[in-house]
Design an enzyme around this catalytic site. Sequence first.
Site, PDB file in Angstrom:
ATOM      1  N   HIS A 227       0.833  -1.203   0.000  1.00 33.96           N
ATOM      2  CA  HIS A 227       0.000   0.000   0.000  1.00 33.96           C
ATOM      3  C   HIS A 227       0.870   1.257   0.000  1.00 33.96           C
ATOM      4  O   HIS A 227       0.843   2.062   0.936  1.00 33.96           O
ATOM      5  CB  HIS A 227      -0.949  -0.011   1.205  1.00 33.96           C
ATOM      6  CG  HIS A 227      -2.031  -1.026   1.099  1.00 33.96           C
ATOM      7  ND1 HIS A 227      -1.964  -2.256   1.727  1.00 33.96           N
ATOM      8  CD2 HIS A 227      -3.204  -1.021   0.400  1.00 33.96           C
ATOM      9  CE1 HIS A 227      -3.059  -2.948   1.445  1.00 33.96           C
ATOM     10  NE2 HIS A 227      -3.821  -2.226   0.647  1.00 33.96           N
ATOM     11  N   HIS A 231       1.283   1.603  -5.670  1.00 37.54           N
ATOM     12  CA  HIS A 231      -0.098   1.111  -5.691  1.00 37.54           C
ATOM     13  C   HIS A 231      -1.047   2.249  -6.049  1.00 37.54           C
ATOM     14  O   HIS A 231      -1.966   2.078  -6.870  1.00 37.54           O
ATOM     15  CB  HIS A 231      -0.468   0.519  -4.332  1.00 37.54           C
ATOM     16  CG  HIS A 231      -1.931   0.263  -4.153  1.00 37.54           C
ATOM     17  ND1 HIS A 231      -2.652  -0.644  -4.913  1.00 37.54           N
ATOM     18  CD2 HIS A 231      -2.837   0.814  -3.287  1.00 37.54           C
ATOM     19  CE1 HIS A 231      -3.914  -0.644  -4.534  1.00 37.54           C
ATOM     20  NE2 HIS A 231      -4.052   0.230  -3.557  1.00 37.54           N
ATOM     21  N   HIS A 267      -5.902   7.735  -2.048  1.00 35.01           N
ATOM     22  CA  HIS A 267      -6.811   6.834  -1.317  1.00 35.01           C
ATOM     23  C   HIS A 267      -6.117   5.996  -0.249  1.00 35.01           C
ATOM     24  O   HIS A 267      -6.787   5.456   0.632  1.00 35.01           O
ATOM     25  CB  HIS A 267      -7.544   5.919  -2.295  1.00 35.01           C
ATOM     26  CG  HIS A 267      -6.775   4.706  -2.698  1.00 35.01           C
ATOM     27  ND1 HIS A 267      -5.747   4.745  -3.625  1.00 35.01           N
ATOM     28  CD2 HIS A 267      -6.870   3.410  -2.303  1.00 35.01           C
ATOM     29  CE1 HIS A 267      -5.249   3.530  -3.782  1.00 35.01           C
ATOM     30  NE2 HIS A 267      -5.907   2.697  -2.993  1.00 35.01           N
ATOM     31  N   ASP A 268      -4.792   5.881  -0.270  1.00 32.90           N
ATOM     32  CA  ASP A 268      -4.084   5.120   0.768  1.00 32.90           C
ATOM     33  C   ASP A 268      -2.974   5.940   1.415  1.00 32.90           C
ATOM     34  O   ASP A 268      -1.993   5.377   1.926  1.00 32.90           O
ATOM     35  CB  ASP A 268      -3.498   3.831   0.181  1.00 32.90           C
ATOM     36  CG  ASP A 268      -4.473   2.661   0.224  1.00 32.90           C
ATOM     37  OD1 ASP A 268      -5.331   2.650   1.127  1.00 32.90           O
ATOM     38  OD2 ASP A 268      -4.398   1.779  -0.651  1.00 32.90           O
ATOM     39  N   ASP A 378      -9.134  -0.189  -7.297  1.00 33.07           N
ATOM     40  CA  ASP A 378      -8.324  -0.539  -6.123  1.00 33.07           C
ATOM     41  C   ASP A 378      -7.837  -1.982  -6.181  1.00 33.07           C
ATOM     42  O   ASP A 378      -6.734  -2.299  -5.738  1.00 33.07           O
ATOM     43  CB  ASP A 378      -9.148  -0.306  -4.854  1.00 33.07           C
ATOM     44  CG  ASP A 378      -8.293  -0.264  -3.595  1.00 33.07           C
ATOM     45  OD1 ASP A 378      -7.057  -0.119  -3.707  1.00 33.07           O
ATOM     46  OD2 ASP A 378      -8.850  -0.384  -2.489  1.00 33.07           O
TER      47      ASP A 378
END
Length: 532
Positions: A227, A231, A267-268, A378
């Site tokens: 992550h 990614h 998003h991460d 994702d």
Amino acid sequence: MEQERLSNLALISIENIKAGSPNYDEPSSFDLASSTLAQIAGYAASTGQILNIGDVKAWLREKHTEGDAESARTILCMPIINGQKTLIGVAQLINKENSAPFTDCDVSLFEAFAIFCGLGIHNTQMYENACKLMAKQKVALECLSYHATASNDATKKLLKEEIPSARTYNLYSFTFIDFDLTDDDTCKATIRMFLECNLVQQFHIPYEVLCRWVLSVRKNYRPVKYHNWRHALNVAQTMFAMFKTGKMERFMNDLEILGLLVACLCHDLDHRGTNNAFQTKTDSPLAVLYSTSTMEHHHFDQCVMILNTDSNNIFQALSPEDYRKVMRLVETSILSTDLAMYFKKKNKFLELIENGEFDWQSDDKKELLSGMMMTACDVSAISKPWEVQHRVAKLVADEFFDQGDLEKMQLKEQPIAMMDRERKDELPQMQVGFIDVICLPLYRVLSETFPWIKPLYQGTLENRQHWQDLAEKVEMGLTWIDHDTIDKPVEAFTNPEETKDIELTVQTLHTVSCAPPIEVKKRSKHKFCCML
């Protein structure tokens, strides 16, 4: 009573109470050290009891003391307690005007007053502490902002670089691979996606601000095994391919395309390599802040922090209304990457598809579609060419195993199978389950409704067969994760020259005899261990 303790007590003296005109006396430290009234207050503090002294002189004679309390005829003394039941002061009433003793009614009224004092003092202390904490937080955020923002040198360097075409990076393809890209190339590829979607010109994003923002986002990803920034880039690229090759841009306006690309890249943010369940189990500060979608809320907060940092706001030219809309979209999109949210919304999405829905322009339907697209992006590594999927799966497994090791060490509990290093050979079968439960149903319905994104479904279907083959080979006693490719089972060797160099170890377990295990060995290039 200890003088040091007394000096820390708040002593409220109200002498000769008269209706509407009390006189307040704030004693000094010296007064507290020598005052008999302070000693009486100390007695009330030490015992925690209410003192209602009707004859002060008699009480003093009994205690063998004298002093400034000789002028007092009656005293009502009461401890002041805060919300945590901690003593923070003592209040005294001295001498009623009519010289009468204090009654039970006086005690009740004064007790209410003492409670009020306790709340007031407690709130004042809490406010002072809150001010200090806010000041500390501001300093911490200033430091964090400085370290979280890309340096001017890095920004200027990227600013001067030529940005290769989308074709150079294969950005339009669902088979995009980042393995051969340098870290600088990953940032250039990101900028190319913004340029290709005409977002820089459309929303008047200063190019230098865009460069600094991309570098800052990359900087705020931790170097965890899966992550990480790479990614995030892959998720954003899949979204870009869905817009362009998959023709999904026809269902989104420019502002929504901007919001979804930003959501994919952020998003991460600041992922720690551990999931929401781990945050809850360890009672982490993040779990205290957010009871649901813990990490996803944190990712969004980090996204907002970067945007609010000097010279990083790529939304600076938006109108207040557009800014509100895009931030709302970024938030809901990032939160939708929590698989728990996906399962909550999946049935509603499937119901719309089954009912032949083709109009996705209403706000609720657009939000639902955006959430499904975020999930599809994702988990899109599952649809990549097998060599890429196999390699990425090992990165995911390694990150999961690291969390499992932490759970064993910190929580003293057995992790679930997919995070248990001792059960690593079960992962191919778990991958099949993951594909069947999450990936294939989503990609199937998306590709049936939007046929241009069918490569995601087709690639996942092919990889499922590969994982199923590996699962069957694992049942034959082989391990997959320790090697780049799975070793061939013994039965697969057809050339006698290959088999003569095999070292075969056969170990018998759970035998009744105490004899040592039987081993049959030959020199080899290949080694297999069969547990019988």
